[in-house]
Design an enzyme around this catalytic site. Sequence first.
Site, PDB file in Angstrom:
ATOM      1  N   GLU A 111       0.838  -1.214   0.000  1.00 49.02           N
ATOM      2  CA  GLU A 111       0.000   0.000   0.000  1.00 49.02           C
ATOM      3  C   GLU A 111       0.868   1.258   0.000  1.00 49.02           C
ATOM      4  O   GLU A 111       0.700   2.158   0.831  1.00 49.02           O
ATOM      5  CB  GLU A 111      -0.990  -0.023   1.168  1.00 49.02           C
ATOM      6  CG  GLU A 111      -2.015  -1.132   1.030  1.00 49.02           C
ATOM      7  CD  GLU A 111      -3.179  -1.048   2.014  1.00 49.02           C
ATOM      8  OE1 GLU A 111      -3.178  -0.130   2.869  1.00 49.02           O
ATOM      9  OE2 GLU A 111      -4.090  -1.879   1.927  1.00 49.02           O
ATOM     10  N   GLU A 126      -5.243  -8.630  -0.586  1.00 48.97           N
ATOM     11  CA  GLU A 126      -6.079  -8.253   0.565  1.00 48.97           C
ATOM     12  C   GLU A 126      -7.506  -8.121   0.075  1.00 48.97           C
ATOM     13  O   GLU A 126      -7.802  -7.269  -0.762  1.00 48.97           O
ATOM     14  CB  GLU A 126      -5.608  -6.944   1.208  1.00 48.97           C
ATOM     15  CG  GLU A 126      -4.288  -7.071   1.955  1.00 48.97           C
ATOM     16  CD  GLU A 126      -3.948  -5.847   2.793  1.00 48.97           C
ATOM     17  OE1 GLU A 126      -4.898  -5.160   3.248  1.00 48.97           O
ATOM     18  OE2 GLU A 126      -2.752  -5.584   2.992  1.00 48.97           O
TER      19      GLU A 126
END
Length: 515
Positions: free
Chosen positions: A196, A319
Amino acid sequence: MKKSVQILIVIGLLCAINRLSYAQTAKATISNDSKLIISKHIYGQFAEHLGRGIYDGFWVDKNMPVKKQDRIRLDIVEALKKIKIPNLRWPGGCFADEYHWRDGIGPRLSRPKMVNTNWGGVVEDNSFGTHEFLQLCNLLGCEPYISGNVGSGTVQEMSNWIEYLNFDGTSPMTAMRAQNGHPKPYNVTFWGVGNESWGCGGNMTPEYYSNEFRRYAAFAKNYPNATLKKIATGPSDADYNWTESLMKNVGTRMWGLALHHYTLPTGDWKDKGSATKFTREDYFKTMQNTLKMEELVTKHSAIMDKYDPNKKVALVVDEWGIWTNVEPGTNPGFLFQQNSLRDALIAGTNLNIFNNHCERVKMACLAQAVNVLQSLILTKKEKMVLTPTYHIFDMYKVHQDARLLPIKLDAPDFEMNGQKIPAINASASQDAAGKIHISFVNIDATKAIEVKADMGDMKWDTVDGQILTSANLTDINTFENPNKLKIAAFSGAKKSGNNVIVTLPAHSVVVLELK
């Protein structure tokens, strides 16, 4: 006049019955013309240093009265081995970009403590580090997937970690590894270059991260028996510009591009909704939101196709899952939530999407394995409970490394308040032994749906099945009643010519085996 009215009423009722009958019927066509393989790595899992995922999850106090190897909890290991998890992602998540691997090796009593600033501000003693994680993967029989620190780390730090793990020769890193009890290399191939990076991993722009990936990747060396599969930080949700930039500037230098997308029941990060207390309207909106995964995978794949028509770069959905408010009375930073029948329907739906896109989706990791978000397993001291989501992975393991059988559905909609979503979704495969498996999810809250599936020229004689359902969408397994939701034998399917006819109960997941 009265008789005419009665006739009209009867006709109206008949029309309504016909419409209801039609609304409860679906057709499917399953073809045998694909050579695509559903990678087992789509069924991967995620274990971040977050809440009670590692500490008090996989890694427990030495005095806890459960069967252990070192401090690894073996009832969890056995449960995950049963569903054949193919990979485990670690140490994060947001935690990865504040984790410095050398703090987690060597004698445990001398390892420095650290503050987990992302998840609750708790202090960790680093007793669970690289060697403990790889011991866990060895016990699980799965491949490790390590996320390296790009956000607060250095190129040298990541390069040294890879050398420490994978080099079979003489160097300062291998001498340190041998001193720590493992002379031979681990040969870890799945490697995340940050996590991220658009957010908690550094707040980078896609152009900046592209350059960082190229720099870090240049020093992430391949060693004999360990050719790295480098996975780049990919987009959040519908950030198509991120994908465009990474494909343009990095391209096939990466093995995979990581997509993150969570199902928020309300669509609002500030108040995501309850895991267990929700209305039918809440449920409908949640399923609307989870079905966005189909659109995201399709659109990101289309951008990737522009730059990589041969599909060398994998889309890695590392995810995914439902994210609700935490359970009342628990630490907000620990992300502990219960797991209902709704979550099982979400899991089955997303896995069907990944299976059907296996030409591009080669890997995925549910968030997360134990005690965090959409968990497979929940623990409370020595007690352990398998969630409804766990049972979906148990039912769907038959698709791992099986050949995709493309399926076309002509199905009714699930309607609420003037809005519509497809009532059923499905995927199908054929394993190495020739057995055919079809996984159906009926997300309609109230209606059973009969599906007539044309199997074309495929040969089969018998059909058996399994089902997961319950009386209420809010039903859960608890430590007091751990088997309220469990897999049951399913007898609602039959052979008719070369068609399989199956009646899917409302809010159910059914997996058929044809042989």
